[in-house]
Scaffold this motif. Sequence first.
Motif, PDB file in Angstrom:
ATOM      1  N   VAL A   1      46.414  34.562  41.208  1.00 33.68           N
ATOM      2  CA  VAL A   1      45.867  34.976  39.922  1.00 33.68           C
ATOM      3  C   VAL A   1      45.144  33.805  39.278  1.00 33.68           C
ATOM      4  O   VAL A   1      45.642  32.677  39.288  1.00 33.68           O
ATOM      5  CB  VAL A   1      46.972  35.485  38.981  1.00 33.68           C
ATOM      6  CG1 VAL A   1      46.436  35.714  37.578  1.00 33.68           C
ATOM      7  CG2 VAL A   1      47.576  36.779  39.525  1.00 33.68           C
ATOM      8  N   GLN A   2      43.985  34.077  38.696  1.00 30.77           N
ATOM      9  CA  GLN A   2      43.222  33.059  37.980  1.00 30.77           C
ATOM     10  C   GLN A   2      42.813  33.604  36.613  1.00 30.77           C
ATOM     11  O   GLN A   2      42.530  34.784  36.465  1.00 30.77           O
ATOM     12  CB  GLN A   2      41.968  32.665  38.753  1.00 30.77           C
ATOM     13  CG  GLN A   2      42.240  31.836  39.989  1.00 30.77           C
ATOM     14  CD  GLN A   2      40.965  31.312  40.617  1.00 30.77           C
ATOM     15  OE1 GLN A   2      39.939  31.959  40.567  1.00 30.77           O
ATOM     16  NE2 GLN A   2      41.033  30.115  41.187  1.00 30.77           N
ATOM     17  N   PHE A  28      49.433  43.386  38.996  1.00 32.33           N
ATOM     18  CA  PHE A  28      50.119  44.671  38.889  1.00 32.33           C
ATOM     19  C   PHE A  28      50.263  45.097  37.432  1.00 32.33           C
ATOM     20  O   PHE A  28      50.428  46.269  37.144  1.00 32.33           O
ATOM     21  CB  PHE A  28      51.490  44.595  39.547  1.00 32.33           C
ATOM     22  CG  PHE A  28      51.478  44.944  41.001  1.00 32.33           C
ATOM     23  CD1 PHE A  28      52.185  46.036  41.475  1.00 32.33           C
ATOM     24  CD2 PHE A  28      50.761  44.184  41.897  1.00 32.33           C
ATOM     25  CE1 PHE A  28      52.163  46.371  42.832  1.00 32.33           C
ATOM     26  CE2 PHE A  28      50.730  44.492  43.249  1.00 32.33           C
ATOM     27  CZ  PHE A  28      51.430  45.596  43.713  1.00 32.33           C
ATOM     28  N   GLY A  29      50.216  44.126  36.551  1.00 27.29           N
ATOM     29  CA  GLY A  29      50.329  44.449  35.131  1.00 27.29           C
ATOM     30  C   GLY A  29      50.219  43.186  34.305  1.00 27.29           C
ATOM     31  O   GLY A  29      50.564  42.100  34.763  1.00 27.29           O
ATOM     32  N   GLY A 101      53.472  41.682  41.533  1.00 30.22           N
ATOM     33  CA  GLY A 101      54.069  42.541  42.559  1.00 30.22           C
ATOM     34  C   GLY A 101      54.946  43.577  41.880  1.00 30.22           C
ATOM     35  O   GLY A 101      55.437  43.366  40.777  1.00 30.22           O
ATOM     36  N   SER A 102      55.170  44.680  42.575  1.00 26.05           N
ATOM     37  CA  SER A 102      55.912  45.773  41.965  1.00 26.05           C
ATOM     38  C   SER A 102      57.360  45.394  41.674  1.00 26.05           C
ATOM     39  O   SER A 102      57.982  45.937  40.770  1.00 26.05           O
ATOM     40  CB  SER A 102      55.873  47.009  42.869  1.00 26.05           C
ATOM     41  OG  SER A 102      56.435  46.699  44.134  1.00 26.05           O
ATOM     42  N   LEU A 103      57.897  44.430  42.404  1.00 22.66           N
ATOM     43  CA  LEU A 103      59.288  44.043  42.217  1.00 22.66           C
ATOM     44  C   LEU A 103      59.422  42.677  41.552  1.00 22.66           C
ATOM     45  O   LEU A 103      60.502  42.109  41.494  1.00 22.66           O
ATOM     46  CB  LEU A 103      60.014  44.025  43.576  1.00 22.66           C
ATOM     47  CG  LEU A 103      60.048  45.355  44.310  1.00 22.66           C
ATOM     48  CD1 LEU A 103      60.783  45.206  45.642  1.00 22.66           C
ATOM     49  CD2 LEU A 103      60.720  46.436  43.465  1.00 22.66           C
TER      50      LEU A 103
END
Length: 120
Positions: A1-2, A28-29, A101-103
């Motif tokens: 991520v940037q 993811f959010g 990530g989802s988790l």
Amino acid sequence: VQLQASGGGLVQPGGSLRLSCEASGRIFGIYGMGWYRQAPGKERELVANIPDGGIARYSESVKGRFTVSQDNAKNSVYLEMNSLKPEDTAVYYCNAWIRTGSLRVPDEYWGQGTLVTVSR
């Protein structure tokens, strides 16, 4: 991520600038975005942010002059700065809490900083 920030520069007292910051990568959010600044010889301080699902918050020194906004579709946060003062001179950093990530729980990310100089 940037986080890529832009929009800094030199402006005269009383002038305006608009900072932009876009998050990119595996997102993811996003759970809150905002802006901090660090003036020479001082610690980094919160300027304004929008907490996850919350209302925009501002430091007392910029209330009424700065406006923070967020575009969720563009993964972006903006800072509209009006009535700029010499004491607003600083490097401005965008900040975001992003889940990759989802988790995974959200992690904190910082942009590279953009210099704002308020001077005649």
